[in-house]
Scaffold this motif. Structure first.
Motif, mmCIF file in Angstrom:
data_model
loop_
_atom_site.group_PDB
_atom_site.id
_atom_site.type_symbol
_atom_site.label_atom_id
_atom_site.label_comp_id
_atom_site.label_asym_id
_atom_site.label_seq_id
_atom_site.Cartn_x
_atom_site.Cartn_y
_atom_site.Cartn_z
ATOM 1 N N ALA A 88 35.848 44.847 40.001
ATOM 2 C CA ALA A 88 34.486 44.333 39.837
ATOM 3 C C ALA A 88 34.467 42.811 39.889
ATOM 4 O O ALA A 88 33.483 42.216 40.308
ATOM 5 C CB ALA A 88 33.888 44.827 38.523
ATOM 6 N N ALA A 89 35.562 42.180 39.471
ATOM 7 C CA ALA A 89 35.667 40.719 39.516
ATOM 8 C C ALA A 89 37.060 40.358 40.000
ATOM 9 O O ALA A 89 38.029 41.088 39.743
ATOM 10 C CB ALA A 89 35.422 40.120 38.133
ATOM 11 N N LEU A 90 37.164 39.253 40.702
ATOM 12 C CA LEU A 90 38.448 38.755 41.182
ATOM 13 C C LEU A 90 39.353 38.496 39.981
ATOM 14 O O LEU A 90 38.925 37.886 38.999
ATOM 15 C CB LEU A 90 38.206 37.473 41.975
ATOM 16 C CG LEU A 90 39.287 37.043 42.938
ATOM 17 C CD1 LEU A 90 39.511 38.105 44.004
ATOM 18 C CD2 LEU A 90 38.881 35.740 43.593
ATOM 19 N N GLN A 91 40.587 38.960 40.033
ATOM 20 C CA GLN A 91 41.526 38.806 38.920
ATOM 21 C C GLN A 91 42.354 37.539 39.086
ATOM 22 O O GLN A 91 42.535 37.033 40.198
ATOM 23 C CB GLN A 91 42.449 40.022 38.852
ATOM 24 C CG GLN A 91 41.721 41.332 38.651
ATOM 25 C CD GLN A 91 40.971 41.376 37.350
ATOM 26 O OE1 GLN A 91 41.561 41.234 36.276
ATOM 27 N NE2 GLN A 91 39.663 41.576 37.421
ATOM 28 N N GLU A 92 42.885 37.043 37.971
ATOM 29 C CA GLU A 92 43.795 35.898 38.003
ATOM 30 C C GLU A 92 45.212 36.435 38.085
ATOM 31 O O GLU A 92 45.572 37.365 37.352
ATOM 32 C CB GLU A 92 43.616 35.041 36.754
ATOM 33 C CG GLU A 92 42.253 34.393 36.673
ATOM 34 C CD GLU A 92 42.074 33.583 35.399
ATOM 35 O OE1 GLU A 92 43.065 33.370 34.665
ATOM 36 O OE2 GLU A 92 40.939 33.171 35.145
ATOM 37 N N ASP A 93 46.012 35.877 38.965
ATOM 38 C CA ASP A 93 47.353 36.387 39.225
ATOM 39 C C ASP A 93 48.201 36.472 37.958
ATOM 40 O O ASP A 93 48.887 37.463 37.737
ATOM 41 C CB ASP A 93 48.046 35.515 40.276
ATOM 42 C CG ASP A 93 49.296 36.177 40.818
ATOM 43 O OD1 ASP A 93 49.290 37.419 40.979
ATOM 44 O OD2 ASP A 93 50.287 35.470 41.072
#
Length: 193
Positions: free
Chosen positions: A180-185
């Motif tokens: 749903a949202a871009l994740q942080e690596d």
């Protein structure tokens, strides 16, 4: 029959995007955006606010948006967006991609490199609350491929670990999901647990 003059500054793109919105009373509700432009959107929702009321929404593939309710429609309402010129340009790009991915038969955005997770076993939670163990075959900042016996419908919302996602494709032995949202690596592996 009289012709209706189109008064919108931006043409709308037909979409099917899930999300959540908050009214001025700070209560949150699920929603489905059915059409959108850089200047406005129409959404179906279980609750309709009042004309002139401000809303904040988090829409899959789009992110956070703000605006005012300008019209009630059957089952929902239309919103005029409050956005800077830069945000409107970004929205135009996102909407172009969303419109073209169906024409080009692109089920998901492959802008992010795929990799194998550190711990591939995780929990998949359906929207009815049922839990199923699954294996993450590969993942990126924007989605993952899962090996699982459960087959939620395409477009269904699920949670994988702590990450909300949507089913975008059925695989031979599993699912392709889009977060749903871009994740942080740096947090991705921890959020899958």
């Amino acid at each position: 029959m009289p012709r209706v003059t189109e008064r919108r500054r931006h043409s709308r793109v037909q979409v099917n995007l899930l999300g959540r919105f908050m009214l001025e009373n700070k209560k949150e509700y699920p929603c489905q955006v059915i059409n959108m432009s850089p200047g406005g959107l129409a959404m179906i929702a279980p609750v309709r606010g009042e004309i002139g009321e401000r809303i904040i929404a988090y829409i899959d593939h789009i992110g956070r948006i703000e605006g005012k309710i300008v019209r009630k429609i059957e089952g929902g309402f239309a919103v005029a967006l409050d956005a800077t010129l830069r945000k409107r340009d970004k929205l135009a790009s996102q909407l172009t991609w969303l419109a073209n991915r169906h024409i080009l038969n692109l089920p998901e955005d492959r802008r992010h490199e795929r990799r194998t997770p550190k711990n591939p076993i995780t929990k998949l939670v359906m929207d009815d609350g049922s839990e199923h163990m699954c294996r993450v075959l590969d993942l990126s900042l924007s989605g993952a491929a899962l090996k699982t016996k459960v087959r939620p419908a395409i477009g269904k919302r699920i949670t994988i670990g702590k990450i909300q996602a949507q089913v975008v494709r059925h695989l031979e032995d599993g699912l392709a999901i889009e977060f749903a949202a871009l994740q942080e690596d740096e947090n991705l592996d921890n959020n899958l647990i």
